[in-house]
Design an enzyme around this catalytic site. Structure first.
Site, mmCIF file in Angstrom:
data_model
loop_
_atom_site.group_PDB
_atom_site.id
_atom_site.type_symbol
_atom_site.label_atom_id
_atom_site.label_comp_id
_atom_site.label_asym_id
_atom_site.label_seq_id
_atom_site.Cartn_x
_atom_site.Cartn_y
_atom_site.Cartn_z
ATOM 1 N N LYS A 296 57.119 -21.832 9.490
ATOM 2 C CA LYS A 296 56.420 -22.601 10.640
ATOM 3 C C LYS A 296 54.991 -23.151 10.363
ATOM 4 O O LYS A 296 54.857 -24.267 10.720
ATOM 5 C CB LYS A 296 56.448 -21.566 11.858
ATOM 6 C CG LYS A 296 56.114 -22.498 13.021
ATOM 7 C CD LYS A 296 56.362 -21.788 14.357
ATOM 8 C CE LYS A 296 55.332 -20.675 14.779
ATOM 9 N NZ LYS A 296 54.112 -21.160 15.164
ATOM 10 N N SER A 297 54.206 -22.281 9.881
ATOM 11 C CA SER A 297 52.973 -22.721 9.526
ATOM 12 C C SER A 297 52.913 -24.033 8.445
ATOM 13 O O SER A 297 52.223 -24.908 8.672
ATOM 14 C CB SER A 297 52.007 -22.099 9.005
ATOM 15 O OG SER A 297 51.798 -20.815 10.168
ATOM 16 N N SER B 58 40.519 -17.229 11.979
ATOM 17 C CA SER B 58 41.537 -17.785 12.701
ATOM 18 C C SER B 58 41.863 -19.126 11.684
ATOM 19 O O SER B 58 41.130 -19.924 11.525
ATOM 20 C CB SER B 58 41.063 -18.281 14.057
ATOM 21 O OG SER B 58 42.068 -19.268 14.325
ATOM 22 N N ARG C 30 57.917 -13.933 19.376
ATOM 23 C CA ARG C 30 58.004 -12.833 18.385
ATOM 24 C C ARG C 30 58.401 -11.467 19.230
ATOM 25 O O ARG C 30 58.692 -10.528 18.724
ATOM 26 C CB ARG C 30 56.581 -12.757 17.766
ATOM 27 C CG ARG C 30 56.257 -13.888 16.903
ATOM 28 C CD ARG C 30 55.470 -13.722 15.918
ATOM 29 N NE ARG C 30 55.168 -14.923 15.176
ATOM 30 C CZ ARG C 30 55.943 -15.809 14.265
ATOM 31 N NH1 ARG C 30 57.122 -15.214 13.909
ATOM 32 N NH2 ARG C 30 55.318 -17.102 13.976
ATOM 33 N N LYS D 16 47.678 -14.772 22.051
ATOM 34 C CA LYS D 16 48.734 -15.337 21.432
ATOM 35 C C LYS D 16 49.657 -16.011 22.403
ATOM 36 O O LYS D 16 49.137 -16.041 23.696
ATOM 37 C CB LYS D 16 49.670 -14.384 20.509
ATOM 38 C CG LYS D 16 48.629 -13.925 19.425
ATOM 39 C CD LYS D 16 48.393 -14.958 18.478
ATOM 40 C CE LYS D 16 47.375 -14.734 17.359
ATOM 41 N NZ LYS D 16 46.920 -16.024 16.194
ATOM 42 N N ARG E 33 45.570 -20.353 26.710
ATOM 43 C CA ARG E 33 45.085 -20.039 25.482
ATOM 44 C C ARG E 33 43.609 -20.405 25.337
ATOM 45 O O ARG E 33 43.325 -21.775 25.706
ATOM 46 C CB ARG E 33 46.059 -20.086 24.433
ATOM 47 C CG ARG E 33 47.395 -19.164 24.673
ATOM 48 C CD ARG E 33 48.326 -19.288 23.604
ATOM 49 N NE ARG E 33 48.028 -19.100 22.234
ATOM 50 C CZ ARG E 33 48.546 -19.305 21.105
ATOM 51 N NH1 ARG E 33 49.768 -20.134 21.233
ATOM 52 N NH2 ARG E 33 48.171 -18.977 19.958
ATOM 53 N N GLY F 133 50.115 -23.536 19.673
ATOM 54 C CA GLY F 133 48.634 -23.582 19.543
ATOM 55 C C GLY F 133 48.313 -24.154 17.995
ATOM 56 O O GLY F 133 47.283 -24.771 17.985
ATOM 57 N N ASP G 239 50.799 -11.971 12.865
ATOM 58 C CA ASP G 239 52.026 -12.438 13.635
ATOM 59 C C ASP G 239 53.084 -11.207 13.402
ATOM 60 O O ASP G 239 54.235 -11.168 14.142
ATOM 61 C CB ASP G 239 52.643 -13.493 12.995
ATOM 62 C CG ASP G 239 51.836 -14.742 13.587
ATOM 63 O OD1 ASP G 239 51.161 -14.710 14.351
ATOM 64 O OD2 ASP G 239 51.856 -15.956 12.770
ATOM 65 N N ARG H 75 51.924 -28.150 9.100
ATOM 66 C CA ARG H 75 50.911 -29.001 8.184
ATOM 67 C C ARG H 75 51.591 -30.039 7.166
ATOM 68 O O ARG H 75 50.889 -30.925 7.128
ATOM 69 C CB ARG H 75 50.270 -27.810 7.267
ATOM 70 C CG ARG H 75 49.189 -26.953 7.960
ATOM 71 C CD ARG H 75 49.074 -25.765 7.152
ATOM 72 N NE ARG H 75 48.001 -24.771 8.035
ATOM 73 C CZ ARG H 75 48.012 -23.859 8.929
ATOM 74 N NH1 ARG H 75 49.354 -24.080 9.540
ATOM 75 N NH2 ARG H 75 46.941 -23.146 9.259
HETATM 76 C C1 S3P Z 1 48.867 -19.837 12.340
HETATM 77 C C2 S3P Z 1 47.750 -19.128 12.465
HETATM 78 C C3 S3P Z 1 47.651 -17.976 13.235
HETATM 79 C C4 S3P Z 1 48.937 -17.395 13.586
HETATM 80 C C5 S3P Z 1 49.934 -18.478 14.265
HETATM 81 C C6 S3P Z 1 49.990 -19.694 13.243
HETATM 82 C C7 S3P Z 1 48.579 -21.256 11.998
HETATM 83 O O1 S3P Z 1 46.817 -18.027 14.368
HETATM 84 O O2 S3P Z 1 49.038 -16.453 14.589
HETATM 85 O O3 S3P Z 1 51.210 -18.126 14.671
HETATM 86 O O4 S3P Z 1 49.859 -21.878 11.658
HETATM 87 O O5 S3P Z 1 47.496 -21.682 11.107
HETATM 88 P P1 S3P Z 1 45.201 -17.708 14.147
HETATM 89 O O6 S3P Z 1 44.947 -18.392 12.960
HETATM 90 O O7 S3P Z 1 44.687 -18.505 15.479
HETATM 91 O O8 S3P Z 1 44.923 -16.382 14.336
#
Ligand code: S3P
Length: 432
Positions: free
Chosen positions: A25-26, A170, A391, A345, A127, A98, A318, A30
């Site tokens: 997902k991350s 973060s 989650r 979260k 959030r 987020g 996570d 990106r």
């Molecule tokens: C993420 C970073 C994390 C994670 C989120 C995805 C990202 O959050 O909890 O599910 O894709 O950069 P934080 O970096 O704010 O802790």
């Protein structure tokens, strides 16, 4: 007939088989954002097609980027970051995501002449956003939100590089500042208290964006080049894999093969932690393109309890709800501290996790910054409220496989956020 309110997961004796994981997902967020920064056509393969990635796509579409979505592939055509247009109504709806709002805000803050209102669903709207408003304001951004919550109003301005020390580790805030640094004058420095996931940095390197790390300090220069379109294949999501890892370890006579998982060291701390507690986990067929990737084999194991402290939390962020579930089955008492970030979260994951474990018959105590979980427990099953958090819904579903009786997961449909076919895989491997 599908029950839209609850999903009932019943215990199974063991699980065996292989699983192709969804795209990370991350990295999907990106890759989509870099495809929008780039000028021309890009192709992203094995994209995570959960609702969060679709939120990123929807926002980028409003900036004039076009997407052709196949089953797991997306073709992107972008005018490039300097050709983004003003959305007619100015609104960018980030849904539940987020990562979408925080990373995109960094890219939008320097879009001179454009104006945006970033919104989100009920969960995203509570959030904290002050964590990105602070550094972006220091860079000269015009960015406002009432009480640090969405909606976030962004008017593109000329930005200047700063040296920013993150108050909490973060990856989202780090990435926001690094992205803003691409359109800022001078260098932008980001200092992190602990290393968080580093996909943004890795992708910047892939595009030969001058980004450097000196111990805990990252620096990025203004982006002066046009990034051309590219092709990229997203590795399997280690945070989604974690659910199957838990099931494979805790159910007797089980063996699972998880295919093409990202082995980025900032993402697999949970594998190391579990191995140190006795987990039989092997990495096979390791390869490396932009980031390392491999197949992971998990076998039933007897586990000891563990401790998690603040220093480890960014690498496990996570996976902590799931690790807390695993702790109920390990020998001894597990203590998790320094994890207050979990309260911010998709749900308050400290209280949601403790509530879930207790409602299934476990002994768990909520702490301000973590929890204590008693091990050696056979869960009896019961009813869990996922609090709209993907989650928690998936953790509760794995608990259903392991408990004496079924687990009713209320709010199960939130799995859509990161893992739309989670339940079809659960049914398949639970039967085999
Ligand atoms: C993420 C970073 C994390 C994670 C989120 C995805 C990202 O959050 O909890 O599910 O894709 O950069 P934080 O970096 O704010 O802790």
């Amino acid at each position: 007939m599908t029950d839209h309110i609850k999903k009932t997961v019943s215990p199974v004796e063991s699980i065996r088989g292989q699983i192709t994981l969804p795209g990370d997902k991350s990295m999907s967020h990106r890759a989509l954002m870099f495809a929008a920064i780039a000028k021309g056509c890009s192709k992203i393969k094995h994209l995570n097609i959960g609702a969060d990635a679709l939120s990123t796509i929807a926002c980028l579409q409003k900036l004039g980027v076009t997407f052709q979505l196949g089953k797991f592939t997306v073709d992107v055509e972008s005018p490039g970051i300097h050709g983004w247009k003003q959305p007619q109504d100015g609104i960018l709806n980030c849904g539940n995501s987020g990562t979408t709002v925080r990373l995109l805000a960094g890219l939008l803050a320097g879009q001179e002449g454009l104006e945006f209102t970033m919104t989100g669903d009920a969960s995203l709207s509570v959030r904290p956003m002050q964590r990105i408003i602070d550094p972006l304001t220091k860079m000269g951004a015009d960015i406002h939100a009432q009480d640090g919550h969405l909606p976030l109003h962004v008017r593109g301005k000329k930005l200047t590089g700063i040296h920013y020390t993150l108050p909490v580790a973060s990856a989202q805030v780090k990435s926001c500042v690094l992205f803003a640094g691409l359109s800022a004058q001078g260098k932008t420095y980001v200092e992190e208290p602990q290393l968080s996931r580093d996909h943004t940095e890795n992708m910047m390197k892939m595009f030969r964006i001058p980004i450097f790390r000196n111990k805990d300090i990252l620096s990025v220069h203004t982006l002066r080049r046009v990034i051309p379109g590219f092709e990229y294949s997203v590795p399997g999501d280690p945070s989604s894999a974690a659910f199957w890892v838990a099931a494979g370890l805790l159910l007797p006579k089980s063996r699972l093969l998880l295919r093409k998982m990202s082995l980025n060291p900032t993402r697999i701390a949970y594998l190391k932690l579990l191995r140190s507690c006795g987990a039989e986990i092997d990495i096979i067929r390791e390869t490396k393109s932009l980031e390392p990737m491999g197949d992971v084999v998990v076998r039933s194991s007897v586990l000891r309890h563990f401790q998690i402290s603040g220093r480890q939390v960014p690498g496990l962020i996570d996976e902590i709800p799931l690790l807390a579930l695993i702790a109920t089955r390990a020998k001894g008492k597990t203590v998790i501290r320094g994890a207050k970030e979990l309260r911010y979260k998709e749900s308050d994951r400290i209280s949601a996790t403790v509530e879930m474990l207790r409602s299934l018959g476990a002994e768990a105590e909520e702490l301000e910054d973590g929890m204590i979980v008693r091990g050696d427990t056979v869960l009896r099953g019961g009813r869990v409220d996922a609090h709209g958090d993907h989650r928690i819904a998936m953790t509760a579903s794995i608990a259903g496989l392991l408990s004496q009786g079924p687990v009713e997961v209320h709010g199960w449909s939130s799995v859509e956020i990161s893992y739309p076919n989670f339940y079809s895989i659960l049914e398949r491997i639970g039967r085999s």
